[in-house]
Design an enzyme around this catalytic site. Structure first.
Site, PDB file in Angstrom:
ATOM      1  N   ASP A 399       0.842  -1.198   0.000  1.00  0.00           N
ATOM      2  CA  ASP A 399       0.000   0.000   0.000  1.00  0.00           C
ATOM      3  C   ASP A 399       0.877   1.247   0.000  1.00  0.00           C
ATOM      4  OD1 ASP A 399      -2.294   1.551   0.116  1.00  0.00           O
ATOM      5  OD2 ASP A 399      -3.200   0.355   1.709  1.00  0.00           O
ATOM      6  N   GLU A 402       2.972   5.234  -3.694  1.00  0.00           N
ATOM      7  CA  GLU A 402       3.220   6.479  -4.470  1.00  0.00           C
ATOM      8  C   GLU A 402       4.479   7.230  -4.000  1.00  0.00           C
ATOM      9  OE1 GLU A 402       0.024   6.830  -2.324  1.00  0.00           O
ATOM     10  OE2 GLU A 402      -0.214   5.070  -3.558  1.00  0.00           O
ATOM     11  N   ASP A 472      -7.973   4.287  -3.427  1.00  0.00           N
ATOM     12  CA  ASP A 472      -9.171   4.478  -2.606  1.00  0.00           C
ATOM     13  C   ASP A 472     -10.263   5.223  -3.362  1.00  0.00           C
ATOM     14  OD1 ASP A 472      -7.687   3.254  -0.642  1.00  0.00           O
ATOM     15  OD2 ASP A 472      -7.092   5.122   0.320  1.00  0.00           O
TER      16      ASP A 472
END
Length: 813
Positions: A399, A402, A472
């Site tokens: 997760d 980025e 998300d």
């Protein structure tokens, strides 16, 4: 990683260069014009690298995306009329020595792409104390030309024209400075800093914040598959994923104890609903100060080995959440902090307390690690291996790759990394951190294929066993509509493994109050979830996940009720298609193919499909047309950002107090591409392509069509992917055109296939002779089936049983 240097080319002292004023190299040419040094390098006969820099600027350019070694290319160079022309037999590259502009042509002289004569531009730039440049290069595209790519955007667009987009990694958008054209070429702008992409009536351009040079690759593939093949040659081929990754996956934010996690698998097994994987999300480590400790410090996960064993004993697999950041009380944090391997940018979670909004009086101290540093990647794996992998974990949910960058400040981009400023290498963070885990796991194990589910991607990441999801995203119909072109454009960049949270992530607006579970009984969410699930069944990973509303099938009702039955039906269809999906996976690995195929890939001559953003091919046989507008409930427009989504107390609520009859039949419009005959998957009704049709729909069926000439192997009814061998497959043959298919098998979860341990069974349908030929089995692997039975079924109902022992056999109808 490949290093290439461009050095000073002496100016000849005249204002206008004659065509003969250039230097031929072993791979191309070097020249100078208008204060710009230019080098052209053939990588393959169809791929050219272009490097430009201010005249006399000496630098070293290291590519982390491009790993290909240049081939020895035979090319001809001629000088004529102020042009340097390089011909490889596949393409022609023409340099105008008066303007420096480059034109790319086919071998027949048809113009593919031209640089605009006003470019390039270099602007002096001080990047955190390092002298460098901001670089800009414009191109000229045909007005009617369609281009695709740029990564995974949430703009709902299929064709990426007439737009300006700042390409920088984010939670729900993954960027890659690459596009490909309906003219059969692609362009990769090999730069890792935030880059402004512009397409308007006057130009198509890239402008990067940091660039020691302009460095891009032009490739000609003649069609979309050819371009993708060239791109993968440059940036890496796709390894095989385990068969179990293509089954159904259940997840949520988050299972709060190991009993709950194991209990979900048990419940699916009790219900007889197929399941191959369960995902454990965050906080198994304890609290935010122990963020991503890579240890089970939460008392509710007191015996993680038993949890993993129990999941395995039910023939399921487990993937666990890991992050790109660490809390201050963790071992990785302490070791990396001493060595200057942690950044000081604000990231998630900001508070040490699990409250929203964050209580900044109690900062978490969580910091992102320097994934650009190979030694930091070593430390990351050391703790991951010791704390989790050695317990038998099957894969990684990486997760925030980025990574999350909150409360952005300009000076944050001055942060020093191992490869320069954060600004300079911002967009390749996911490539570095995902690559670190893949490389290290492969070094210690060949028995378990690496599987990584990750939130961000950059071209080249396909070589690291990574499946990227869209982050998300909100649980809205608009968001569902956006996912289809997002996945298609991402795939057109050469990265074939992609998925999204089935049902959308933030769904609090469907609950009457926070987390009371009522959202799964809200017909508005039920309809959205079923349609999203039907779309998810035809993506490379079928994974249910989200927050606010429970997603497990038993939360939507019981067997015999329409919503439950619709969910179960689609999960079971996914499992029936596993032989087709796994063989497609081999086609991706072995032949540079693609799972989710924009219609333009297979029907480029039909201009009506160029901009269709809600239909696609799944593999080369199935036309998928997801229902992306509500048919039974109203659509309420709800805008939810990542920040708003977590603020559950103020979430906008949408209710549905009307009675909903999910048994009603509805209709939708579908366009069938020209150049093919199509069969309705559910009814076998025949349709000619090149027309829009009205299709009857129901809650439990996605509009699905099969191209004539297709051979689709249907697998057995199973509870998990490897429960039964493929010794009695049904081969569905759709007549009306010649066709072929290769059935692929191997040991399903190791790397022995790289050593040749696999089989291929070629199949060909000869339409005029109405004959199916099943060819000799090619290859072998330990434990392979020596004999099997195929039930061959034509779409008109005719069928025959074929006993196959690995030798060629022909079936006539």
């Amino acid at each position: 990683m490949r290093t290439c240097s461009l050095f000073l080319i002496l100016c000849l002292g005249v204002s206008t260069l004659l065509a003969q004023d250039y230097q031929k190299t072993s791979s191309g040419v070097k020249t100078s014009q208008g204060g710009i040094d230019l080098e052209l390098q053939f990588i393959t006969p169809s791929v050219v690298r272009v490097v430009k820099a201010p005249q006399g600027h000496v630098y070293t350019k290291e590519s982390v995306s491009v790993i290909a070694k240049p081939q020895k290319v035979n090319f001809q160079t001629t000088a004529k009329d102020y042009q340097i022309i390089l011909s490889s037999g596949s393409i022609k590259v023409c340099v105008n020595t008066q303007t420096g502009a480059i034109t790319y042509q086919t071998s027949k002289g048809e113009i593919l792409l031209t640089e605009k004569e006003t470019g390039p531009k270099f602007i002096d730039f001080n990047d955190a104390g390092v002298k460098t440049y901001t670089a800009y290069q414009p191109f000229l595209l045909d007005k009617e030309e369609g281009i695709y790519g740029l990564g995974q955007l949430q703009n709902g667009k299929m064709i990426q024209r007439n737009m300006t987009k700042n390409l920088i990694q984010g939670n729900v958008e993954d960027v890659s400075p690459f596009f490909q054209s309906t003219k059969g070429y692609g362009l990769f702008w090999d730069n890792y800093s935030p880059t402004l992409f512009t397409d308007n009536e006057s130009e198509t351009s890239f402008r990067s914040e940091v660039a020691d040079c302009i460095d891009y690759y032009f490739m000609y593939g003649a069609n979309a598959d050819g371009v993708i093949a060239q791109m993968r040659y440059l940036t890496g081929e796709v390894p095989m994923f385990p068969l179990w990754t293509y089954g159904f996956w259940q997840s949520k934010e988050r299972y709060k104890s190991q009993e709950e996690t194991v209990g979900v698998v048990k419940k699916y097994r009790e219900l007889g609903v197929p399941l191959d994987g369960i995902i454990q999300d965050w906080q198994y480590w304890g609290n935010n100060y122990l963020w991503n400790a890579m240890e089970f410090k939460n008392p509710s996960f007191s015996d993680p080995q038993r949890m993993i064993n129990e999941v395995h004993n039910m023939n399921a697999h487990m993937v666990i959440s890991i992050w790109s950041s660490f809390g201050p009380m963790t071992k990785p944090y302490k070791e990396m902090d001493k060595r200057g391997m942690l950044f000081n940018i604000s990231t998630w979670p900001q508070s040490g307390l699990e409250t929203w909004p964050p209580e900044m009086d109690y900062p978490s101290g969580v910091r992102v690690y320097d994934a650009y540093n190979p030694e930091a990647r070593n430390i990351y794996w050391k703790y991951l291996n010791e704390g989790i992998f050695q317990k038998g974990m099957d894969g990684w949910w990486m997760d925030s790759t980025e990574p999350d960058h909150l409360d952005w400040k300009p000076e944050d981009m001055d942060t020093k990394t191992f490869l320069g400023s954060f600004r300079k290498v911002r967009n390749i963070y996911p490539l570095m951190t995902v690559g670190g885990v893949y490389t290290h796991q492969r070094a210690v194990s060949n028995d378990k294929r690496v599987f990584i589910l990750t939130r961000s991607g950059f071209v080249g990441q396909q070589r690291y066993g990574a499946n990227v999801w869209t982050g998300d995203v909100a649980s809205t119909w608009e968001s569902l509509r956006n996912q289809i072109p997002a996945g298609l454009n991402f795939s057109l960049c050469g990265m074939p493994h992609w998925n999204s949270d089935i049902g959308g992530f933030f769904a609090g607006h469907y609950n009457k109050s926070w987390n009371d579970g009522s959202g799964s009984k809200n017909p508005m969410f039920q309809e959205l979830y079923v349609r999203w699930l039907q779309f998810g069944a035809f993506t490379p990973m079928m994974r249910s996940h989200g927050t606010d509303v429970p997603r497990e099938i038993y939360n939507f009702g019981v067997k015999g009720e329409p919503v439950y039955d619709a969910i179960e039906k689609m999960i079971k269809l996914r499992y029936s298609l596993l032989p087709y999906i796994y063989s497609t996976s081999w086609d991706v690995t072995n032949n540079q193919s693609t799972f989710m195929r924009a219609l333009v890939m297979d029907f480029v001559d039909d201009k009506k499909v160029w901009d269709i953003n809600d239909q696609y091919m799944f593999g080369k046989s199935l036309l998928v047309a997801p229902i992306v507008h509500p048919q039974y409930t109203p659509e309420k427009a709800v805008k939810v950002s990542e920040e708003e989504g977590w603020n559950r107390d103020s979430a906008k609520k949408v209710g549905n107090n009307t009675l909903t009859n999910f048994a009603e039949t509805k209709t939708t419009k579908i366009y069938l591409p020209a150049g093919a005959v199509w069969y309705d998957f559910w009814t076998n009704q025949k349709q000619v392509g090149g027309q829009e049709i009205t299709k009857e729909t129901s809650l439990d069926a996605i509009p699905l069509f099969v191209k004539a000439g297709s051979i689709i192997p249907m697998g057995p009814d199973v509870q998990y992917a490897t429960e039964k061998s493929w010794d009695q497959l049904e081969l569905r043959v759709y007549t009306g055109a010649d066709g072929s298919f290769t059935l692929y098998e191997d040991e399903f979860d190791n790397y022995n296939y790289e050593k040749g341990a696999y089989i291929e069974i070629p199949m060909k349908w000869h339409d005029s002779g109405r004959k199916l030929t099943i060819g000799d089995t090619k290859g072998s692997y330990p434990g392979m089936l020596k004999n099997r039975t195929f039930k061959v079924v034509l779409q008109d109902g005719k069928q025959k049983i074929v006993h196959y022992n690995g030798k060629k056999v022909t079936v006539s109808f």
